[in-house]
Design an enzyme around this catalytic site. Structure first.
Site, PDB file in Angstrom:
ATOM      1  CG  HIS A   8       0.004   0.074   2.493  1.00 34.88           C
ATOM      2  ND1 HIS A   8       0.370   1.198   2.951  1.00 34.88           N
ATOM      3  CD2 HIS A   8       0.167  -0.857   3.511  1.00 34.88           C
ATOM      4  CE1 HIS A   8       0.880   0.945   4.210  1.00 34.88           C
ATOM      5  NE2 HIS A   8       0.752  -0.189   4.376  1.00 34.88           N
ATOM      6  CG  HIS A  28      -0.775  -4.504   5.073  1.00 34.64           C
ATOM      7  ND1 HIS A  28      -1.198  -3.017   5.392  1.00 34.64           N
ATOM      8  CD2 HIS A  28      -1.869  -5.274   5.015  1.00 34.64           C
ATOM      9  CE1 HIS A  28      -2.548  -3.043   5.393  1.00 34.64           C
ATOM     10  NE2 HIS A  28      -2.855  -4.353   5.050  1.00 34.64           N
TER      11      HIS A  28
END
Length: 208
Positions: A9, A150
């Site tokens: 992200h 992530h």
């Protein structure tokens, strides 16, 4: 050949402030939103069949930026949820380092053995992400799919696809909104691109 694209992200304010995020739902900051759009543009040249994402908004918004370019909806998948950091979530890294020096030393030097109170282990994260990714590759043979997730999940999943264990955790570096591409064929997975970041401009390096 099937292609699996793993995207970290974009940036959040807690990335900039050196705070453990874990499963806190921290939104992208202005820079992070620009990074997400830049990653989407970089991945727009080849069709994407499906985009899967962690349920946290910073990953969802990154995945959605990519999905829009291909006319698909981002699909929330718990298997790609962030590493549950337990009591470390929301705490500045320097505070954790000062107050829990033994755990911090394990985190930096032997993360495969780390269990943060109330959290997961790296093996927990690796297992759930790998199992789901293998299933998705089987479902989407010959296509390109994207996973927006992530840093910890991407590092563990990337290593697992290459047959590496959790002891390789610190051998990989990932930028916010950097992406990695794995091809899958008769001989299994091959790494095509790791942490592509040419679309990002200036880098803010975060090692631990």
């Amino acid at each position: 050949m099937t292609e699996l694209v793993i995207v970290r992200h974009g940036e959040t304010e807690l990335n900039r402030d050196g705070v453990f995020r874990g499963r806190l739902d921290v939104p992208l900051n202005d820079r992070g939103r620009l990074q997400a759009e830049a990653a989407a543009e970089a991945l727009s040249g080849k069709p994407v069949a499906a985009v899967f994402s962690s349920p946290l908004s910073r990953a969802l918004d990154t995945g959605a930026a990519i999905a829009r370019r291909h006319g698909v909806e981002v699909i929330v998948d718990e298997a790609f949820h962030n590493f549950d950091l337990g009591v470390w979530q929301g705490r500045p890294k320097e505070v954790v380092r000062s107050e829990s020096p033994e755990l911090w030393d394990t985190w930096v030097n032997d993360p495969a053995r780390l269990r943060i109170p109330g959290g997961e282990t790296l093996d927990d994260v690796r297992g759930r992400a790998l199992s789901r990714a293998l299933g998705l590759v089987e479902e989407h043979r010959g296509e390109r799919i994207v996973i927006a997730t992530h840093r910890s999940v991407a590092k563990l999943l990337g290593g697992a696809l290459l047959g590496l264990g959790t002891d390789s955790f610190w051998s990989f570096y990932l930028d916010n909104a950097g992406y990695s591409i794995f091809g899958h064929g008769k001989r299994g997975f091959v790494l095509l691109t790791w942490n592509e970041a040419a679309h990002l401009g200036e880098r803010v390096v975060e090692l631990f």
